[in-house]
Design a protein around this motif. Structure first.
Motif: not given
Length: 237
Positions: A43-54, A123-126, A212-219, A223-227
């Motif tokens: 949940l903290r996007l730590e480097l290594g396996i945690p980042a992959v799973i996140a 994914l995000t741009l699409g 609108l909330p459904a589209s914004l939450i998915a988007l 975007a967080l997956s890019v991070v």
């Protein structure tokens, strides 16, 4: 964790004070249980396996949320039939398969570590034109082009993340890593849909643009997956 997600999903359907009660119960159960099913630091996007799973959690959650959202909006907002709306889902499935095939052709280890970032960006741009489908003025064909590239992106991400995660640990740990990946796939999608359920239940009283909330939450999840994918790039080889 499953009970928490069920409570969250029910919260969006019951209304009134029960929505708040079930949402609180679901959030508490999920917040307690889910971190125990994933590697520490996910949940903290730590480097290594945690980042992959996140990354897997966020990307699959956003994709599955959009997969439920797209045919609904095509029918309710743009007047498509069920058969026509199914074309959009099929298009995403085809491009997903194409993305999965493309990633097998990338064999350089350094290039493979960049694939999750490339895939999540696609994914995000699409999703940008897809999210705009909630407005009637949005040309559907533009959104379907975006949906194609989103499917291409998730195809590049999913298989690559499995490969990277298994490559980061010794063989005796493969079973544990596989379970983390499966939990990320299922929990990401279930939580996304649960949060959307609550958001839509609250949103319908505002008189705002439908869905609108459904589209914004998915988007937002995309975007967080890019991070998270950027954190994979910074992880030790």
């Amino acid at each position: 964790a499953g009970a928490g997600v069920v409570a969250l999903q029910l919260a969006g359907a019951v209304g009134g004070w029960r929505t708040a009660g079930l949402a609180l119960l679901g959030a508490l159960l999920t917040a307690w249980a889910l971190p125990r099913l994933l590697p520490r630091g996910t949940l903290r996007l730590e480097l290594g396996i945690p980042a992959v799973i996140a990354t897997r959690f966020l990307a699959m959650g956003s994709l599955m949320g959009a997969t439920a959202f797209v045919p609904l909006v095509l029918q309710r907002v743009h007047g498509w039939s069920v058969e026509q709306a199914s074309v959009a889902v099929t298009l995403g499935s085809v491009s997903w398969a194409m993305g999965a095939s493309l990633q097998t052709r990338v064999v350089d280890p350094r290039a493979r570590r960049r694939l999750p970032l490339v895939g999540t960006v696609l994914l995000t741009l699409g999703f940008l034109p897809v999210a705009a489908l909630v407005w009637e003025w949005m040309p559907v064909w533009v959104a379907l082009v975006g949906w194609f590239f989103s499917g291409l992106g998730i195809g590049m991400v999913q298989s690559t993340l499995s490969d990277l995660a298994l490559g980061m640990v010794a063989r005796p740990e493969h079973g544990k890593v596989s379970s983390w990946l499966q939990v990320a796939d299922n929990a990401g999608a279930a939580l996304e849909l649960a949060v959307v359920s609550i958001a839509l239940a609250l949103w319908r009283h505002t008189g705002g643009v439908d869905y609108l909330p459904a589209s914004l939450i998915a988007l937002a999840m995309a975007a967080l997956s890019v991070v998270a994918a950027l954190r994979i790039m910074r992880s030790p080889a």
